[in-house]
Structures are given as structure tokens and as C-alpha cells.
Scaffold this active site. Structure first.
Site, PDB file in Angstrom:
ATOM      1  N   CYS A   1       0.835  -1.191   0.000  1.00 40.17           N
ATOM      2  CA  CYS A   1       0.000   0.000   0.000  1.00 40.17           C
ATOM      3  C   CYS A   1       0.881   1.256   0.000  1.00 40.17           C
ATOM      4  CB  CYS A   1      -0.854  -0.043   1.270  1.00 40.17           C
ATOM      5  SG  CYS A   1      -2.401   0.794   1.141  1.00 40.17           S
ATOM      6  N   HIS A   2       0.505   2.232  -0.818  1.00 37.99           N
ATOM      7  CA  HIS A   2       1.256   3.482  -0.871  1.00 37.99           C
ATOM      8  C   HIS A   2       0.919   4.368   0.325  1.00 37.99           C
ATOM      9  CE1 HIS A   2       1.255   2.082  -5.054  1.00 37.99           C
ATOM     10  NE2 HIS A   2       2.342   2.811  -5.241  1.00 37.99           N
TER      11      HIS A   2
ATOM     12  N   MET B   1      -8.303   1.316   0.991  1.00 33.25           N
ATOM     13  CA  MET B   1      -7.659   0.489   2.023  1.00 33.25           C
ATOM     14  C   MET B   1      -7.650   1.212   3.368  1.00 33.25           C
ATOM     15  SD  MET B   1      -7.254  -2.190   0.349  1.00 33.25           S
ATOM     16  CE  MET B   1      -6.873  -3.041   1.887  1.00 33.25           C
ATOM     17  N   GLU B   2      -7.485   2.521   3.325  1.00 35.96           N
ATOM     18  CA  GLU B   2      -7.493   3.302   4.570  1.00 35.96           C
ATOM     19  C   GLU B   2      -8.871   3.228   5.239  1.00 35.96           C
ATOM     20  OE1 GLU B   2      -5.980   4.117   1.809  1.00 35.96           O
ATOM     21  OE2 GLU B   2      -3.912   4.535   2.446  1.00 35.96           O
TER      22      GLU B   2
ATOM     23  N   ASP C   1     -12.043  -5.553  21.940  1.00 32.51           N
ATOM     24  CA  ASP C   1     -11.124  -5.527  23.085  1.00 32.51           C
ATOM     25  C   ASP C   1     -11.792  -4.917  24.323  1.00 32.51           C
ATOM     26  OD1 ASP C   1      -8.494  -5.826  24.307  1.00 32.51           O
ATOM     27  OD2 ASP C   1      -8.318  -3.651  24.158  1.00 32.51           O
TER      28      ASP C   1
END
Lengths: 157, 157, 157, 157, 157, 157
Positions: F74-75, F111-112, F126
């Protein structure tokens, strides 16, 4: 043979659960060759050189702590000591780099020592590249390693 | 001469504000020497070797992206392309590593290419160290660089 | 008023798409106070002190590059220049720290300058804590800031 | 005296191999001063303020975990507990910050506590800087420390 | 009930000092659904597929090591083993992902296993997104967990 | 077809040098299903819940900034805006997560956005795992994407 591959050849982080926590130590060396003029500029220049060499020592030590984030299957270790020593090698026009790393753990610290040497060398390259692009980094190897089941290793010359 | 030091010799990240954004490219090489048996195990073994060599390529490319976090005074660059090519060198018992990096920016990408080569080599060391601790990493140098005020650089052999 | 909160009070990284890329600069200061003996040991000791002060300068500059990873809603910026200057303040028994940061971007670099000062101070604390646990870090503030829609800011004394 | 320097003054990560693993705890404090209007906006505003203060607590705790990556010679520690408490100080127009950190290890956690305080303060600065650039961070100091050979430390007022 | 909140509802990293160091293990699963054509391209294509699947396994394992930096209140653990297994699921047009993680420590490793699965899935998405943007990641859940006071957990189907 | 592989099937970071810098935007969604009791505890409990949900929003946004360090090829992108919105879904016993990301750059930000959703979900897991281990994360997919040569994408339902 390749401990990081399972029986199907798939990569994995090898299971070290059954290994003992022992005192581990590793020493790695390497060097960066440069022109005599560049070497002289680093060591003999009119500027205080603390920061050039300090940057390499600091970057090497910090990189040792980041080894498990750089090398995909490397285990995280809480290092007990890291030192990076640089010495001028007048005859071969290079700066010799030695990194010593120790910890108590289930895996050795050779990758940490090799990483410290590599990043210290890269940092010297970065500091000096404005005056010398022909520098060459080499001779990166493990000199000794102790702790763990495999016992002591000393590189034979 | 040392652009990372100010007039008092204090380290700093050199100011590149006045530099132009140009297309930058750098190619670096290096290699990891190993015993013929280890080299053969990597390439000729019965296991699928995709993961061993893929790990080195991936680790090298990821390290290129982390260069500014490893090298203290290195500027952050948004890289446009990174490739790490590994090739078996039967004659000299080593794996040759070539990394090519490009981006558009105010500083060159030679540190990114050199870092990619170094970490790819360290990853191969880590993958093979269970069978061969005598491997040696070397020959890490810049082969070419283009873009920016200083123009093109090709390493003379 | 709080740009990092949306209309429902939920945190977000504020949208800077419509802001112009301008030349940004920020200067922040701070200091770490210590006993006269500790200050003297740093500057007058028999040991070469390059590494102590270099460590603080380097850690400050490296932290500036990590600001967006430390401060949750801070934008990533490709910094053009970072410098951390340390000076002995005999009268007030402290080391004065000044960090200057610049870049071209859509947001200011005040957080980067303030972070560089903070981490440089913490590093000095770490280096000296074996001899002095009473050190105090303070006076961390923005001195000037330029670039962007809000124009220039100078702290009034 | 400076444990991070070897006999030649070179920086190193001090060897803690021989130290015992003991229960460690440290408490550090600090504060960020702001205008009464800014303080009131944080605590009395019409918006739900959960996210502003939560961001500072979270950033402080996450920074404690990153301490060894920020401070060059700091050892990595697997922290057992981190808490960052913020309280409104109406009289002195500031937000008081207290960080408590504990772990079992060979080195103390004072740097982790001081780092948590610093980054919590920087985060508040970042959240409020659109309305107040004159905020000042200060009073960062170690209040208590226990565990290890040096025993308990309490800051004398 | 929420162990990460103190009695005032403020977030904190829960204190695990009093917990025993036990052998911990967790297994998590997940999957990424894609068109039959994309699935076939990954597994049946003319290109060597080692790197696509290796990238996902490697990214998943590396992410497991970064879990405490991603999840705010997660404790750092020195993992002993991580493996990410991918398998083609022809019937449901997806790649099934299983991550197994183990360590000795005071907290469980379920977050590490879940993070490894998630990042492996995201990596497959990234590798294949040029040919298929409709992929869907789902079914991420904990299958088993052992070690610690709460004993063994097996997900009931 | 797989842009991250070269003609020999070796992984690389695809060259985006020739792509235009355009305004990019992506929206991704996902959700974490839990028991009605857990959902009620998050939203209806007697404790102030700011920190639970804030932690997820903050962790998601911070993870978006780390995407290029998590996903191997990924860039790096300097994001202009990130927001993570959480909403209670009473009917399906889950928390719905929507992440919106924008930037100006040569590659998209899907992707972000997907990473922000994934890490926000993991953070909720969590925070709640002490009371409910059966939670399931799913439905992670890209809803829309704009900018770049491929134009606009909207997921068809």
C-alpha cells in the site's frame, strides 16, 4: 531445515514456547568504505563531529529495538543492552562497525545485532552522501553468539 | 560539506523547502553470500519456496516505506514505486538483490533503495540462519540515481 | 470551536481538503531544569558530551516525524526541515530547547515543533536521571507560526 | 555518572542483564495552562466532551507503550498498567495530568509515565489550538517511583 | 464489567500485575468472499501465486506483533508463535483465514489472533482490488482461547 | 490483472508515477455483532460511555494513518480527513461502523477506510471481551469510492 516454514512451505513465526529463557548475546560487524577524503572529513574536519558518529550509534541502537517490526518472522525481544562501536580504519578507508546485543529470552539476538550494524552503516551513508555517493556497505556478518540450545558460535576466520 | 550539520556542527534535518519537486529514481544493489548447500536449499528444495523469497521482497519494500523512521535525518517521502528483485548467483554462491524506488519529491530516494536492499538481505539471513550462520551481507551500493539538481548519477564500475 | 469534533461531539480528523498548500513554519520552545551539578556534569564533565546532546537533538527531530502517529487527530506532513537547538542556561539552571519545523502543506506544523521540544526534553531526562530525578520539564509553548489562512502568529511575552 | 555513556563517552543502551526483575511503578504529573475561556469550553461546552478528554487519555496511554521507540536508549518494557487522569484546575486555569505506570522488569517506568503525561498534554493542545494558541505545557516531573535497587523515590515539595 | 474503564468510566490499561504468567493460546478465523472469477485468478492463474498468498500470511503475522500499537488499551506481549493459514473455499467463493497465536504472559492473545486475521484479509483485498471491488470481509471471530484464570474457551457453533 | 505482481509474479509496489493527483474519497462499512446484553451495557450502562466509543473512533482513525505500514504494498498517503461513525443497531444486535476517508493523491483511499473500520471493530471487541467473547466482526466492504482514472464506484446492494 527452514524453521520459518511449516510442512507445506507456508511461512510462520516459529513456535519457541518450549525453548528456555537463557542469557543471549550476539556480536555482529560490518563496515562502510568511502574515499580517503570523505573519511578524513568525518574524523578530521573543523566541525565538531560528535553528531555524525552519534547519529549512527543512536540509529543503530534504535533499529535494534525495531528488529521484530522489520524482519517479518522475527520474535520481539526486550533487549537488555545494545552498543554500537565505530572505529576509523585508515588502511582500508572505511569505518568499522561492531554491534553487541544481549537479552534474556527464548531466541537469539543475532538479527538485532545485524540490524544495528546495517542501520548504523546506512545512517553514515546518509550523513556523507552529499560528498560521496560511491560508498559501499559490506562485510556484515555474525561474529559470535551465545545462549540457547545451540550453544556458542564463533565465526571462523 | 555535510548537509545534515549546521554551522556549529549540530545535526539537523536539512531544509529542502527551496528544492523543486522532481521525478526521482534510485537503484541500489547488494547481496548475501551463503554456502552452496544453503543456496541450493533455498532454490532447489522440495518445499515450495514462494514464501522464503516473497518474505525478503515484502520486507524490503516495507522497509523502504519506513526509511525516514530508521535514518534519523531522512525526509519522509510518499514513494510511487518500489520493487525488490532477487536472483540466484550460482557462481558466487549468493543471492543478488536489486531494489528500485521512485517518487516525486524534493529529495532523492537513494536511502530508500539502500534500505530496501539491506532489509531484504537481513530477512534472507533470518530465514536461513537455522542452517547457515556464516552468511555474509555485502556489496550494498547505489547504482544509479536520477532527478533533482545534481542530475543523473551512474556508478562507474 | 473545536475543529476535531463534529456537530455531535464525535472526534474526527478535520477535513483540510479545501485548504491551500502553503509554506508553513513553526517555532516552539521549552526547557528542562536541573540541579547546577547536573547541568555542569552535562556541559563541563570530563567525558565527551557530544552524544548526550546529540541524542536529544536526534530524538527530537525523529519525534517530529512521528507526530501524526502520536497525536490522534494530527495530519501526516512531509516535513521539509527540522532543527532542535539546545543551549545552556546557567542562570536558571536549565537547558533551553528550541525546535523549528517547516513544510509545505495544508496544515500547520506547530504540533511537530511542540513534539520535538517535548521528546528532546524527555531524552535529556532519560540521559541524566541516574544522577538527578528532580528535573522538571516546562515552558513548552509555541513562539511563532506562519503560513495558512490564519496568517502569522507571534507569542506576546 | 551518565549510565548511557560508556567509558569513552559513546552512547549505548546500558546493560541491565544483572538487574533483578522487580515490580516497578512510577507516577508523573504535568499540566497544560490555557485561558479561562478555553478551559470552560472544554468542560462546560454544549458538546459532549467525552471525546476531547478521552483522546488525551488514550494518546497518553498509547505513547507510554511507545516510549522505547521515542527515547533512544530506553529499554522496551511490557507494561502491566497505565492510567492517565485529567482534572480541571479552575484556580490556575489548567488541566492537571497524572500518569501512573507499572510493570515487572529490570528498569523503572519513569520515562513511560513522563511520556504519557507529555503526549496527553500535546493532544489537548492539538484539540484546543484552533481556539487558543497561547497554551503552555509545564510542570512535568516525576512524583514517585518504586521498585529496583534504588528503592522508593518521592519528590519532596 | 468493562475492565478497561475505571470506576469513573475513564479509559485505562487494566492492571495485570497480579495475574500469573501462563501459557496462552488463541485461534481466530475469518474470511474474504469474492467472485468465483477472482478466486480462480488467485489460485488458478498462470502467474506464480506464491507472492499473493505469502503477502497475506506475512502481513497477518506482522500485524499480530503490532497489535498493542493498534488497539489502544492492549498490553504488549512477546509472542512465541504466530501462524496464518489460508485455504480456498470453493463452495462459498471465499478464502478462509485461520490465525493461531501463542505466548507466555499475563493476558490472552485473542486480540493478536483477531488482528492477524483482519490484516491478512485486508491484504488480500488490496492485492485483488484491481479486479474485484465487491469483496467482503466477515466472519471474524474467536474460535478458542486457553490459558489464564478464565480457563479454556471454545466457540459453540 | 493483479497490479501488485510483475510479469514474473513477483510482488512489488505498483508504479503510480504516471497517475494524476486527484481528489480521492472512500467510504467503507462493517459491524460487530454482540449479545443484546453487551450492546445494552455499552450504550445504556451507568458508566459514562464516552471513552468506550471514543476509543474505537480514535483507534480507527489512527489505524487509517498507519495503513501503508500494515498492508505490504500500500502506498503512503497524507490523508486530508478521516471520520469513524458508530451507531447502535438494536434490531441486529450490533454496532454499525462507517469510515470515510479523503485525500488528494495518486491512489485511492479504500484500504485506509477498510482498515479504519476493521481496527475500530477490533477495539470494540477488546473493550467488551471481558463480558462477551462471542462477538463477531463482519460485513466489512467498500460502499463508495471516487477520484482517479476508474471514476466513481458505488456498491450495488
Amino acid at each position: 531445515a527452514f524453521s520459518h516454514l511449516d510442512q507445506d512451505g507456508n511461512i510462520r513465526m516459529v513456535d519457541v514456547s518450549q525453548k528456555d529463557d537463557t542469557q543471549r548475546r550476539a556480536v555482529a560487524v560490518g563496515r562502510i568504505a568511502m574515499s580517503p577524503e570523505t573519511l578524513s572529513a568525518v574524523y578530521d574536519g573543523s566541525l565538531p563531529k560528535g553528531d555524525v558518529l552519534a547519529a549512527a550509534r543512536i540509529a543503530g541502537a534504535m533499529a535494534a529495538k525495531k528488529t521484530s517490526a522489520l524482519i517479518p518472522m522475527c520474535h520481539l525481544l526486550a533487549l537488555h543492552a545494545v552498543s554500537v562501536v565505530l572505529s576509523r580504519n585508515e588502511q582500508e578507508h572505511c569505518i568499522d562497525i561492531t554491534a553487541s546485543v544481549s537479552c534474556t529470552g527464548k531466541t537469539g539476538v543475532e538479527m538485532e545485532a545485524l540490524t544495528a550494524v546495517s542501520v548504523a552503516a546506512l545512517t553514515i551513508y546518509d550523513m556523507c552522501k552529499a560528498v560521496d555517493k560511491n560508498m559501499e556497505i559490506g562485510g556484515i556478518m555474525l561474529m559470535e553468539k551465545s545462549g540457547g540450545k545451540s550453544g556458542q558460535y564463533f565465526r571462523s576466520s
